[in-house]
Design a protein around this motif. Structure first.
Motif, PDB file in Angstrom:
ATOM      1  N   VAL A 156       1.023  -1.183  -0.013  1.00 45.40           N
ATOM      2  CA  VAL A 156      -0.021  -0.048   0.147  1.00 45.40           C
ATOM      3  C   VAL A 156       0.774   1.500  -0.039  1.00 45.40           C
ATOM      4  O   VAL A 156       0.475   2.251  -0.920  1.00 45.40           O
ATOM      5  CB  VAL A 156      -1.058   0.020   1.444  1.00 45.40           C
TER       6      VAL A 156
ATOM      7  N   GLN B 250      -0.835   4.669  -1.783  1.00 49.33           N
ATOM      8  CA  GLN B 250      -1.947   4.640  -1.453  1.00 49.33           C
ATOM      9  C   GLN B 250      -2.560   4.927   0.154  1.00 49.33           C
ATOM     10  O   GLN B 250      -3.383   4.760   0.746  1.00 49.33           O
ATOM     11  CB  GLN B 250      -2.683   3.211  -1.576  1.00 49.33           C
TER      12      GLN B 250
ATOM     13  N   LEU C 235      -9.288   1.426   0.091  1.00 52.99           N
ATOM     14  CA  LEU C 235      -9.590   2.050  -1.262  1.00 52.99           C
ATOM     15  C   LEU C 235     -10.764   2.800  -1.703  1.00 52.99           C
ATOM     16  O   LEU C 235     -10.535   3.666  -2.216  1.00 52.99           O
ATOM     17  CB  LEU C 235      -8.971   1.178  -2.392  1.00 52.99           C
TER      18      LEU C 235
ATOM     19  N   MET D 220      -4.786   4.007   5.619  1.00 50.77           N
ATOM     20  CA  MET D 220      -4.734   4.885   4.360  1.00 50.77           C
ATOM     21  C   MET D 220      -5.592   6.323   4.884  1.00 50.77           C
ATOM     22  O   MET D 220      -5.885   6.846   3.657  1.00 50.77           O
ATOM     23  CB  MET D 220      -5.727   4.002   3.664  1.00 50.77           C
TER      24      MET D 220
ATOM     25  N   LYS E 199       2.611   1.767  -3.397  1.00 48.11           N
ATOM     26  CA  LYS E 199       1.902   2.235  -4.481  1.00 48.11           C
ATOM     27  C   LYS E 199       1.076   3.516  -4.173  1.00 48.11           C
ATOM     28  O   LYS E 199       0.283   4.103  -4.967  1.00 48.11           O
ATOM     29  CB  LYS E 199       0.792   1.222  -4.566  1.00 48.11           C
TER      30      LYS E 199
END
Length: 343
Positions: A52, A57, A327, A110, A55
């Motif tokens: 995560v 994110q 996400l 996140m 990338k």
């Protein structure tokens, strides 16, 4: 409250606290299959968190707990939901082992609104009071005083809750750690300090930063101390079960040194650990806590290799759902910045 402990305790033993007819019974032995399930969940969660991060994110950094799973799972297997823990900047494993929801965990990592701290805490500051998680902390030894407060509260309210404080070896050079050990012994509070000695504080080997033996410090305070192999979840669970029973029965504070190892760097952005050798990392990986328990369970006939594979798939599916939720989650509005900051 009684006075401080007056006798020293060897590394391999702890003097049992007096018991009474009203003392709760020691916890039963944990289910090793459940221990394996939780360690797998933590390992996959950490591997996913690294991906995560890479990338883009998630905001900020995370500190992987991979390799240390036996410590968190073994320790928390001896605790009840109403027992409390405080965690560290490397806290995902502690929080998941205490029973937190991996979906809300990933949402928080996140930075999403439906995370445990509404996306404001991030990886290093997750809390779940409902599960007794009083918070992870980005400050070294930042949770030690909080854990002492929880122990004092339980003592004053006449409750048999146990307060557990996870720290790393680097926290043994922080003044607040000594203040807390001193007060806990003086007041005989129901506190267990769990020091996860993974041999490194950030990028510095323990041998370069700490004089003498780590476990000698709590012993000098009169705190009974046990050292355990942190790559063996059953050994950790047994040691912690004994300590919890003694503390819950009114025996005063205890200290557990868990000798463990982190596979990754200090944080997820560290690609290569130049301060460690590949041979050292390989030596510790050869004693991986998950693989060791899997081998034991297969050899004992408790699980088949196919059932072990199913547990791996189960953990992967749980974390995949958590990532999907993360996400899809909403980023909090800037107008929420000052909410939940002041009473």
């Amino acid at each position: 409250m009684s006075g401080p402990e007056s006798t020293d305790t060897a590394a391999s033993e702890v003097t049992a606290a007096p018991t009474s007819p009203t003392s709760p019974a020691p916890p039963t032995s944990p289910d090793p299959v459940e221990l394996l399930r939780k360690m797998l969940l933590i390992r996959v969660f950490e591997e996913t968190t690294i991906d995560v991060y890479r990338k883009g994110q998630m905001p900020g950094l995370a500190h992987s707990y991979a390799g240390q799973e036996a410590s968190a799972v073994g320790v928390c297997s001896a605790l009840r939901d109403d027992d409390t823990i405080t965690s560290t900047h490397r806290g995902h494993g502690h929080i998941l082992a205490k029973g937190a929801d991996p979906v809300r965990m990933m949402l928080e990592v996140m930075g999403k609104r439906d995370g445990y701290c509404r996306g404001k805490g991030g990886s290093m500051h997750i809390a779940d009071a409902g599960k007794g998680v009083l918070g992870a902390n980005g400050v070294v030894a930042g949770g030690v005083g909080i854990a002492l407060g929880a122990a004092l509260s339980a003592d004053r309210l006449g409750q048999d809750r146990v307060s557990v404080c996870f720290i790393g070896d680097g926290a043994m050079n922080q003044g607040v750690t000594f203040e807390v050990m001193n007060m806990a012994v003086l007041w005989q509070l129901p506190l267990i300090i769990v020091c996860e000695n993974n041999l490194y504080g950030q990028y510095s080997p323990l041998r370069d930063t700490l004089v003498g033996e780590l476990a000698d410090r709590p012993r000098a305070m009169g705190m009974p101390t046990v050292q355990v192999d942190g790559m063996d979840v059953l050994a950790v669970a047994e040691a912690m079960g004994d300590l919890v029973a003694e503390v819950r029965a009114g025996g005063g504070p205890r200290f557990l040194e868990v000798r463990t190892y982190r596979y990754g760097g200090h944080h997820v952005a560290e690609v290569k650990s130049d301060y460690r050798t590949e041979d050292e990392i390989a030596e510790w990986r050869a004693r991986d806590p998950i693989h060791l328990l899997e081998q034991r369970l297969v050899e004992a006939g408790t699980l088949t290799p196919e059932q072990v594979a199913e547990l791996h798939d189960e953990a992967a599916a749980v974390v995949a759902r958590a990532r999907e939720a993360g996400l899809a989650g909403e980023v909090p509005d800037v107008a929420e910045l000052t909410e939940d900051v002041y009473a």
